[in-house]
Every structure is written in C-alpha cells, then in structure tokens.
Enzyme design. Structure first.
Site, PDB file in Angstrom:
ATOM      1  CG  HIS A 153      -1.957  -1.066   1.214  1.00  0.00           C
ATOM      2  ND1 HIS A 153      -2.849  -1.229   0.186  1.00  0.00           N
ATOM      3  CD2 HIS A 153      -2.216  -2.065   2.102  1.00  0.00           C
ATOM      4  CE1 HIS A 153      -3.626  -2.281   0.448  1.00  0.00           C
ATOM      5  NE2 HIS A 153      -3.253  -2.812   1.595  1.00  0.00           N
ATOM      6  CG  HIS A 176      -6.510  -5.243   1.775  1.00  0.00           C
ATOM      7  ND1 HIS A 176      -5.923  -6.074   2.696  1.00  0.00           N
ATOM      8  CD2 HIS A 176      -7.690  -4.856   2.306  1.00  0.00           C
ATOM      9  CE1 HIS A 176      -6.711  -6.175   3.765  1.00  0.00           C
ATOM     10  NE2 HIS A 176      -7.796  -5.458   3.549  1.00  0.00           N
ATOM     11  CG  ASP A 203      -4.993  -9.957   3.568  1.00  0.00           C
ATOM     12  OD1 ASP A 203      -4.610 -10.540   2.523  1.00  0.00           O
ATOM     13  OD2 ASP A 203      -4.737  -8.764   3.799  1.00  0.00           O
TER      14      ASP A 203
HETATM   15  N1  Q9C Z   1     -10.265  -2.240  11.186  1.00  0.00           N
HETATM   16  C1  Q9C Z   1      -2.498  -5.161   4.302  1.00  0.00           C
HETATM   17  O1  Q9C Z   1      -3.109  -6.206   4.245  1.00  0.00           O
HETATM   18  N2  Q9C Z   1      -8.297  -1.590   6.947  1.00  0.00           N
HETATM   19  N3  Q9C Z   1      -3.064  -4.015   4.733  1.00  0.00           N
HETATM   20  C2  Q9C Z   1      -8.471  -1.847   8.320  1.00  0.00           C
HETATM   21  C3  Q9C Z   1     -10.125  -2.814   9.890  1.00  0.00           C
HETATM   22  C4  Q9C Z   1      -6.924  -1.482   6.548  1.00  0.00           C
HETATM   23  C5  Q9C Z   1      -4.450  -3.988   5.115  1.00  0.00           C
HETATM   24  C6  Q9C Z   1      -9.885  -1.766   8.792  1.00  0.00           C
HETATM   25  C7  Q9C Z   1      -6.409  -2.744   5.919  1.00  0.00           C
HETATM   26  C8  Q9C Z   1      -4.956  -2.650   5.498  1.00  0.00           C
HETATM   27  C9  Q9C Z   1      -1.048  -5.125   3.956  1.00  0.00           C
HETATM   28 ZN    ZN Z   2      -4.136  -7.109   2.777  1.00  0.00          ZN
END
Ligand code: Q9C
Ligand code: ZN
Length: 351
Positions: free
Chosen positions: A168, A206, A293
């Site tokens: 990201h 993501h 994930d």
């Molecule tokens: N409370 C990676 O998998 N959203 N980043 C979080 C949940 C952010 C994920 C909301 C997700 C970022 C590297």
């Molecule tokens: Zn992710």
C-alpha cells in the site's frame, strides 16, 4: 529444490503499532508481531525452510522507489517522536504514535506545518509512525532485497518474511500498515542487476495501490492483482479493472476486483487469467505480493479460501518456471497464518 531460502529480520519484532483509528474509534491494531511468530514457527516445523537473518543495506533501492521528502518525513518523525509527542498526550500504557488528521483536498496544496505534513504523507489513520518505524521498515525492505540478490545469483525461489508489509506504500505516501514498498524495492534491485522485464503478481486480499502507483507509467514492470473489489474493501479508491496503466505503461496494469465470499474454485479461474498475463509478458523475474488475508478465517478478510488452496496456488506459480521472489504482505488470522504460508511455499517447492 529441497529447501526454500527465507529472509527475516529481528527488527520486525520491535514493530508494535497499538491502535488503528477506524470510524473515529481506537481499535487494537491487526498487524501484530504474533504474525511473525506464527510464520516462523510453521517454517521451523516444515523442515524445508532455510531461515536467514539479513544484514543487507537496502537504502539505495528504497531511495529509487520513494521520494526523498517522504523518506525524510518518515525518518524524522520516527527518530524525534519523543519531542513530537508529549507525555501528557499519552494514556497509561500507550506508546508514542503519530497519526494524521487533516488531508489535502487536492494535490497542488502546500504542506508547511507538521499537521499538514502528516496529511500529505499519510493517507489513512490505520498506519501510525512509532518510535523506530523508519528503521524497521528499512529492514523489512532489506529482506526483500536479500531475496532479490539470491535470484540474481541464479536461485529459482526465495521468500522474504517482510514486516511491516509494503504494497500500500506509494512513492510519497504511507498507509494500509505499509511504510516502504518492499516489493517495489525488490523490483528496482532486479532491474538494476540487468533484468529487462519484471512481473508483479499480488494476491493479498487488498489492492496494492502503492505498487500500482509506483509502476503505473512503466512498460518494463507488469502489475497484476487479485483482490476484494474496492466497492467493499480497503484501499477503497483504487483496484478497478479499468485501471490499465498510463503512457508507456498502458496495458501493463491488470486488476481483478473480486466479490465477497469467493471460494477456491472460482478464485482459481482468476488466478489462471492473471498468471497467463504474467507468462505472456515473458519476465526475467516474478515478484509476488503474498498476502494471506484471503483465508476464510481472516478477521479483516472477505474471501473464503482454504489452507489447501495456497498449496495449489504455489504450484500454479511454480509451473510458470520463472525465478520467483515471494514477499510477505497481509494475513491476520495468526492461528493459521503460518500454516497458510508453509502450504504456499510447499506448493512452490515442487517436492
Ligand atoms: N479495522 C495489508 O493487508 N483496513 N493491509 C483496516 C479494519 C486497513 C491492510 C480496517 C487494511 C490494510 C497489507
Ligand atoms: Zn491485505
């Protein structure tokens, strides 16, 4: 190949973001240090991981990927945090952490004070700067560089247990738990060693907005990504299938936004499409953003993949017969994360 070379850094164990601010509320941070212990334990039990710590200096390639003003911001805020965040701002047990609060509403705006700078270089409230964040992020990138070096010496496979993750992080913005784009740094290293074309395959849940952004106008780096549609998941603003690249890079960016609840067989159809694009590109090297994930148990996920599927995915990548570096991205179900990673590496290994 009986063993897969693995690179990790002790520095990753020092990175302990406590909270992400979600809908205005502090929540426990999902990107925990237990993720590394889960992976290391499974790797040690697997019998096929050759685990190394790194002492590579990745900074020259980090500086090729990220703007110097951005790196200075990250470095200064992580080293001077004791002066920036006062004791009076901390609740009992709370570590010093820097979050943004105001964001520029167009790209030509100046950032001349600390609050503006935070909004300029940080794109969400999930990715705090802590004491030492710059150093641990550099070490995370160094793991990817060490893997790239091995491929340059002729190794067919390597795995970088990078943490914090990277996909990201854009040229001049941190977010999504990422500070330095580890995969992009590895790509630059491979390119610097004489590779003509490098492909990136990103299977984190993501969309890798950072990696897409960094290579969007380049024809020598292919970016392919499978992810939950931005209609339902972070990073919300990118990852649509009509984002195809700009200028010379037109046609070298391919997104596969997928629906909630997708399971192994359906997901595999898109994997075949994306890996077909990788094969057609005829890259010298493949760099994989490996995020787990997508597993059915993931606490922030949306997909329904099983542990067995990661072995199948590893095999599909192995069958491309392209030297491949896999770099750890997300995956937050710490109970099964290590097992998922080793299932994937087992598939890559052709045993
Ligand atoms: N409370 C990676 O998998 N959203 N980043 C979080 C949940 C952010 C994920 C909301 C997700 C970022 C590297
Ligand atoms: Zn992710």
């Amino acid at each position: 190949m009986a063993e897969i070379p693995v690179f990790y850094s002790e520095a990753s164990l020092r990175h302990k973001p406590q909270f992400e601010i979600f809908r205005g509320q502090k929540e426990p941070h999902a990107e925990t240090v237990e993720r590394v212990s889960s992976i290391l334990e499974a790797l040690r039990n697997s019998g096929f991981a050759n685990i190394n710590t790194t002492s590579v200096n990745g900074l020259p390639w980090v500086e090729q990927v990220h703007d110097s003003a951005y790196l200075n911001f990250l470095k200064k805020n992580s080293s001077d945090i004791d002066k920036i965040v006062g004791d009076n701002e901390l609740a009992p047990g709370e570590e010093r952490a820097i979050y943004p609060s105001a964001f520029p509403y167009n790209s030509s705006l100046r950032a001349t004070n600390p609050i503006a700078e935070r909004g300029r270089y940080m794109f969400d409230t999930y990715t705090p700067i802590m004491s030492g964040t710059y150093d641990v992020a550099l070490e995370s990138a160094a793991c990817a560089v060490a893997g790239a070096e091995l491929l340059e010496q002729g190794a067919p496979l390597a795995y970088a247990l990078s943490r914090p993750p990277g996909h990201h992080a854009d040229k001049d913005k941190m977010g999504g738990y990422c500070y330095i784009n580890n995969v992009a740094v590895a790509v630059e290293h491979l390119k610097g060693s004489g590779a003509e074309r490098v492909a990136v395959f990103d299977f984190d849940l993501h969309h890798g907005n950072g990696t897409q952004g960094i290579f969007y106008d380049r024809s020598d780096v292919l970016y392919t990504s499978l992810h939950a549609s931005p209609e339902i998941k972070f990073p919300f603003f990118t990852g649509y299938d009509d984002e195809r690249g700009d200028g010379k890079g037109a046609g070298a960016n391919h997104n596969f936004p997928l629906p909630e609840g997708i399971s192994d067989d359906e997901y595999d159809k898109y994997v075949k499409k994306a890996l077909g694009l990788v094969a057609d590109f005829k890259p010298d090297f493949l760099v994989v953003s490996a995020g787990f994930d997508t597993h059915r148990d993931d606490p922030i996920g949306a997909f329904n993949l099983t542990t067995n599927y990661y072995q199948q995915l590893g095999r599909a990548i192995r069958d491309l017969k392209i030297p491949a570096l896999s770099v750890q991205e997300g995956g937050y179900a710490t109970k099964v994360l290590g097992t998922n990673v080793t299932a994937y590496l087992d598939g890559l290994l052709n045993r």
